[in-house]
Motif scaffolding. Structure first.
Motif, PDB file in Angstrom:
ATOM      1  N   THR A 102     -34.817 -63.431 -40.314  1.00  0.00           N
ATOM      2  CA  THR A 102     -34.323 -63.980 -41.571  1.00  0.00           C
ATOM      3  C   THR A 102     -33.130 -64.884 -41.298  1.00  0.00           C
ATOM      4  N   LEU A 104     -30.716 -65.166 -43.487  1.00  0.00           N
ATOM      5  CA  LEU A 104     -29.551 -64.566 -44.145  1.00  0.00           C
ATOM      6  C   LEU A 104     -28.731 -63.806 -43.114  1.00  0.00           C
ATOM      7  N   LEU A 240     -29.313 -59.244 -48.561  1.00  0.00           N
ATOM      8  CA  LEU A 240     -29.548 -59.872 -49.866  1.00  0.00           C
ATOM      9  C   LEU A 240     -28.340 -59.710 -50.776  1.00  0.00           C
ATOM     10  N   TRP A 319     -39.474 -58.576 -50.403  1.00  0.00           N
ATOM     11  CA  TRP A 319     -38.827 -59.331 -49.325  1.00  0.00           C
ATOM     12  C   TRP A 319     -38.385 -58.384 -48.217  1.00  0.00           C
ATOM     13  N   TRP A 376     -44.328 -62.878 -50.559  1.00  0.00           N
ATOM     14  CA  TRP A 376     -43.373 -63.240 -49.506  1.00  0.00           C
ATOM     15  C   TRP A 376     -44.082 -63.479 -48.171  1.00  0.00           C
ATOM     16  N   THR A 380     -43.991 -66.995 -46.095  1.00  0.00           N
ATOM     17  CA  THR A 380     -43.593 -67.083 -44.685  1.00  0.00           C
ATOM     18  C   THR A 380     -44.619 -67.873 -43.881  1.00  0.00           C
ATOM     19  N   THR A 385     -39.786 -69.018 -42.059  1.00  0.00           N
ATOM     20  CA  THR A 385     -38.699 -68.124 -42.466  1.00  0.00           C
ATOM     21  C   THR A 385     -37.650 -68.846 -43.290  1.00  0.00           C
ATOM     22  N   GLU A 386     -37.273 -70.038 -42.875  1.00  0.00           N
ATOM     23  CA  GLU A 386     -36.230 -70.774 -43.589  1.00  0.00           C
ATOM     24  C   GLU A 386     -36.681 -71.158 -44.993  1.00  0.00           C
ATOM     25  N   ARG A 388     -38.980 -69.668 -46.791  1.00  0.00           N
ATOM     26  CA  ARG A 388     -39.094 -68.442 -47.598  1.00  0.00           C
ATOM     27  C   ARG A 388     -37.738 -67.999 -48.118  1.00  0.00           C
ATOM     28  N   ASP A 389     -36.729 -67.928 -47.235  1.00  0.00           N
ATOM     29  CA  ASP A 389     -35.417 -67.424 -47.647  1.00  0.00           C
ATOM     30  C   ASP A 389     -34.680 -68.399 -48.561  1.00  0.00           C
ATOM     31  N   TRP A 392     -34.129 -67.814 -52.402  1.00  0.00           N
ATOM     32  CA  TRP A 392     -33.044 -67.000 -52.947  1.00  0.00           C
ATOM     33  C   TRP A 392     -31.808 -67.816 -53.300  1.00  0.00           C
TER      34      TRP A 392
END
Length: 472
Positions: A102, A104, A240, A319, A376, A380, A385-386, A388-389, A392
């Motif tokens: 992830t 994050l 998160l 997620w 999710w 992906t 990954t970038e 998808r995240d 948020w």
């Protein structure tokens, strides 16, 4: 003894001649008896610790005491140093594995191991925010019902202290129910984020060694694997909560919105207090603490808030499932079995569903969690990954409840509208130029060979106000 609550008549009730108009006559007309009753109410409420810290509607001192008693009576061993080190090491290793899955950053600054009693102490402030809005409506409604509804002004003045005490008793009753629910929940959770809400203090990630051990019973997976898998889930939740700044208020705000639209069915309360001896506080306490259940009535406003909360919680859990299972794959041999145990626990009505239903009347639907996880995973695969995240980054980018019904449609539909940073502004400019062309053509025809432009000139400063012809 009158069969009307507190000896008061409701306006418009028939047969007024047979009912006492003076509230004290309903109790024998003895002022001393009425004063004695008030003192007994005050003594009983004082013994219960009504009001508690913070002065909110729900008696959180009582709730905490009942919750702790619930876990202690069934065994709540203190966390020993070995368990504490094992939890801290598992959470640190989990952060390293998640870094690969992830964008994050890590959200845990203080890894901790809690006993069940410590879980109650640490999470109580957030539970107060979740429960107080609805508890306030319930307590006010109960006070109105037990106070006999609308009363003449002079009776309200005399009954004010009594009704205030009744509201305190109602707060104690709701606090008792909350304490039992939280005590039961403390015996089931494995960490601070099992219910999908940000319950731990900022920067804290925690596991309960007793809960971890109970979760692994019968799975035929080593305790070290169980602990590390649950540490991955805890650490993913905290990423998160720490790095999606709007998420905390978004979740708690949905509960508050639900509370603002709540209405309470009081028929059961009114029936329970009919004919009670109001000089016997113990009898009132028994009636209030019996099988009376305050169930919120659904309204369109509540349904909308509930849908928003369910969808957001499902997206959080989905997620977490996605990134945790990716991080555990190839590292934890029992990860598939552990993931199935988590899903089975949710599908049979896990701690989140039961606690929400008991405390605030909110029920989660586990099927939404499975659909959110599928969404999710598809994101992906399609965007990495970038990508998808990045969803948020703002609540408006999150999938809706309708999107959970059609995850593939959401994923592939986003190719056309990626996000504000990816919008092709030239398309908007061309659209604006096209809209202006019908107005510009008549001017161009009138200007003829002179080619005069409107005030403001053309692009690049080729024309200015007062120009009479083309530039050389």
């Amino acid at each position: 003894m009158s069969d009307t609550p507190f000896g008061f008549n409701r306006p418009g009730d028939g047969d007024d001649d047979d009912r006492p108009q003076d509230p004290f006559k309903g109790m024998g007309g003895d002022m001393a008896q009425f004063a004695d009753m008030l003192h007994r109410f005050a003594d009983m409420i004082g013994a219960q610790g009504a009001g508690g810290e913070g002065g909110g509607p729900l008696n959180w001192d009582l709730a905490k005491n009942i919750a702790r008693h619930t876990v202690v009576e069934q065994g709540d061993p203190s966390v020993v140093d070995t368990e504490r080190r094992q939890v801290e090491e598992a959470l640190r290793l989990a952060e390293l594995w998640l870094d690969e899955r992830t964008t994050l950053p890590a959200g845990i600054r203080a890894p901790q191991a809690w006993s069940r009693s410590e879980w109650i102490e640490q999470t109580l402030p957030v539970w107060a925010k979740v429960c107080d809005p609805i508890a306030s409506r319930m307590v006010d409604s109960m006070g109105g019902a037990l106070g006999g509804g609308e009363m003449p002004a002079e009776m309200q003045a005399m009954a004010g202290p009594l009704i205030g005490m009744v509201k305190q008793m109602a707060g104690a009753m709701v606090g008792g129910q909350a304490g039992q629910a939280l005590g039961g929940l403390a015996r089931e959770v494995t960490g601070s984020a099992d219910v999908g809400l940000p319950l731990a203090p900022d920067g804290v990630g925690a596991l309960l060694p007793a809960g971890v051990e109970a979760f692994g019973e019968g799975l035929e997976v080593s305790l070290d694997e169980v602990r590390l898998y649950l540490a991955l889930r805890e650490a993913a939740h905290q990423r998160l909560f720490a790095h999606v700044p709007w998420l905390r208020s978004h979740l708690l705000g949905a509960v508050e919105e639900y509370a603002r639209g709540i209405t309470v069915d009081l028929s059961g309360i009114e029936q329970a207090v009919q004919g009670l001896d109001m000089s016997n506080p113990e009898a009132i306490q028994e009636a209030l603490g019996g099988e009376i259940q305050l169930q919120p009535e659904e309204t369109p406003r509540q349904k909308a808030a509930l849908a928003r909360l369910e969808t957001t919680l499902a997206l959080v859990e989905g997620w977490v499932d996605t990134v945790v299972n990716e991080a555990a794959q190839g590292r934890l041999p029992g990860s598939v079995k552990l993931a199935e145990a988590v899903r089975r626990r949710r599908a049979t009505g896990g701690p989140a569903e039961r606690t929400f239903a008991t405390l605030v009347g909110l029920e989660l639907r586990p099927r939404r969690l499975r659909e959110a996880a599928a969404l999710w995973r598809s994101l992906t695969e399609a965007r990495g990954t970038e990508g998808r995240d990045a969803v948020w980054e703002h609540p408006d980018l999150l999938p809706t409840s309708d999107d959970l019904d059609d995850p593939e449609g959401f994923v592939h539909g986003r190719d056309e509208i990626e996000g504000l940073s990816d919008i092709d502004l030239s398309k908007l400019t061309r659209g604006l130029d096209e809209d202006e062309k019908p107005d510009e053509k008549p001017d161009e025809k009138e200007s003829g060979d002179a080619g005069e432009e409107p005030d403001g000139g053309g692009p690049g400063g080729e024309r200015g106000p007062g120009d009479e012809g083309p530039r050389a």
